[in-house]
Write an enzyme that holds these catalytic residues in place. Structure first.
Site, PDB file in Angstrom:
ATOM      1  N   HIS A 103       0.832  -1.204   0.000  1.00 26.90           N
ATOM      2  CA  HIS A 103       0.000   0.000   0.000  1.00 26.90           C
ATOM      3  C   HIS A 103       0.867   1.255   0.000  1.00 26.90           C
ATOM      4  O   HIS A 103       0.607   2.199  -0.758  1.00 26.90           O
ATOM      5  CB  HIS A 103      -0.920  -0.001   1.225  1.00 26.90           C
ATOM      6  CG  HIS A 103      -1.693   1.272   1.396  1.00 26.90           C
ATOM      7  ND1 HIS A 103      -2.911   1.495   0.782  1.00 26.90           N
ATOM      8  CD2 HIS A 103      -1.418   2.398   2.108  1.00 26.90           C
ATOM      9  CE1 HIS A 103      -3.352   2.702   1.107  1.00 26.90           C
ATOM     10  NE2 HIS A 103      -2.461   3.267   1.909  1.00 26.90           N
ATOM     11  N   GLU A 104       1.898   1.275   0.841  1.00 22.85           N
ATOM     12  CA  GLU A 104       2.792   2.433   0.878  1.00 22.85           C
ATOM     13  C   GLU A 104       3.561   2.564  -0.434  1.00 22.85           C
ATOM     14  O   GLU A 104       3.829   3.678  -0.887  1.00 22.85           O
ATOM     15  CB  GLU A 104       3.747   2.321   2.061  1.00 22.85           C
ATOM     16  CG  GLU A 104       3.059   2.277   3.423  1.00 22.85           C
ATOM     17  CD  GLU A 104       2.069   3.421   3.641  1.00 22.85           C
ATOM     18  OE1 GLU A 104       2.297   4.525   3.096  1.00 22.85           O
ATOM     19  OE2 GLU A 104       1.068   3.215   4.349  1.00 22.85           O
ATOM     20  N   HIS A 107       1.612   4.547  -2.839  1.00 24.14           N
ATOM     21  CA  HIS A 107       1.791   5.997  -2.741  1.00 24.14           C
ATOM     22  C   HIS A 107       3.054   6.446  -3.474  1.00 24.14           C
ATOM     23  O   HIS A 107       3.071   7.504  -4.107  1.00 24.14           O
ATOM     24  CB  HIS A 107       1.873   6.415  -1.274  1.00 24.14           C
ATOM     25  CG  HIS A 107       0.575   6.337  -0.547  1.00 24.14           C
ATOM     26  ND1 HIS A 107      -0.583   6.919  -1.026  1.00 24.14           N
ATOM     27  CD2 HIS A 107       0.235   5.753   0.642  1.00 24.14           C
ATOM     28  CE1 HIS A 107      -1.576   6.703  -0.173  1.00 24.14           C
ATOM     29  NE2 HIS A 107      -1.104   5.983   0.834  1.00 24.14           N
TER      30      HIS A 107
END
Length: 234
Positions: A103-104, A107
């Protein structure tokens, strides 16, 4: 304004409701993460190793992966090109940890691809921080002294912080979508494992939804209380 419950402001019901919504989804997130933290990925990769593989597969080589203290304090810092993973993610081989790391990475990919909502969120961070710190003090001073300009200023600043939370929603949802896709295309997780990871990321996304709901309820309370100031002035 009429007082209920032994003289308490009845709008406290909105605060209690906001707290209940936040607490429910936070507890659900923690429970889901804990559950899938017990399920190790067949690949044997740690969160940090999975993140490195994902970034390389996306052609991103200028992002550093670091360990950060705390639980679920994971985040991507676009200003310094640093992806920071918490203790429960960095060295863990669980599908929950790999999902959070991915998920990071989502980004980081957003940043590399100039994803507009991420740019907008980064741009309004100073305004959101300013609004979150000063909105309530200004509003309360205006409420106490029945000074409508301060009351209005407090509400406007609070709306700035709320806008930040609303903009954050598509950013987080998009990052999770990218994460699941990258985990599949890189082969880091199998189909069955991705199902568990999706549950973790969905539970995490709901905490952002809960934050928006909580802020909307607080805004409603501000508007109700500000109506009392107008009534006193009439």
């Amino acid at each position: 304004m009429n007082m209920l419950f032994w003289g308490l402001d009845p709008t406290y019901v909105l605060i209690i409701l906001a707290f209940a919504v936040s607490a429910f989804f936070s507890a659900r997130m923690n429970a889901t993460f804990s559950k899938y933290s017990q399920v190790n990925a067949a690949s044997g990769l740690t969160g940090a190793q999975a993140a490195q593989r994902i970034l390389q597969s996306a052609g991103i080589y200028d992002v550093t992966i670091e360990h950060v203290s705390g639980k679920l304090t994971d985040h991507y810092d676009p200003s310094h090109k640093v992806l920071r993973l918490s203790q429960s993610v960095y060295g863990s081989t669980s599908i929950a940890a790999i999902g959070v790391a991915a998920h990071e990475c989502g980004h980081a990919v957003q940043d590399a691809r100039n994803y507009v909502p991420l740019k907008v969120r980064s741009a309004i961070v100073p305004v959101a921080n300013f609004g979150s710190q000063l909105s309530w003090p200004l509003f309360l001073v205006g409420l106490i002294f029945s000074w409508k300009p301060l009351v209005t200023a407090g509400i406007v600043l609070f709306c700035g912080a709320l806008i930040f939370q609303i903009v954050t929603l598509p950013v987080e949802l998009n990052a999770s979508g990218r994460a699941l896709k990258m985990l599949n295309t890189t082969g880091i997780l199998g189909d069955a494992e991705i199902k568990g990871t999706r549950r973790v990321l969905t539970a995490a996304a709901m905490t952002y939804v809960a934050a928006v709901i909580g802020s909307l309820l607080q805004l409603l309370r501000l508007l109700i209380l500000s109506g009392g100031v107008r009534n006193r002035d009439d």
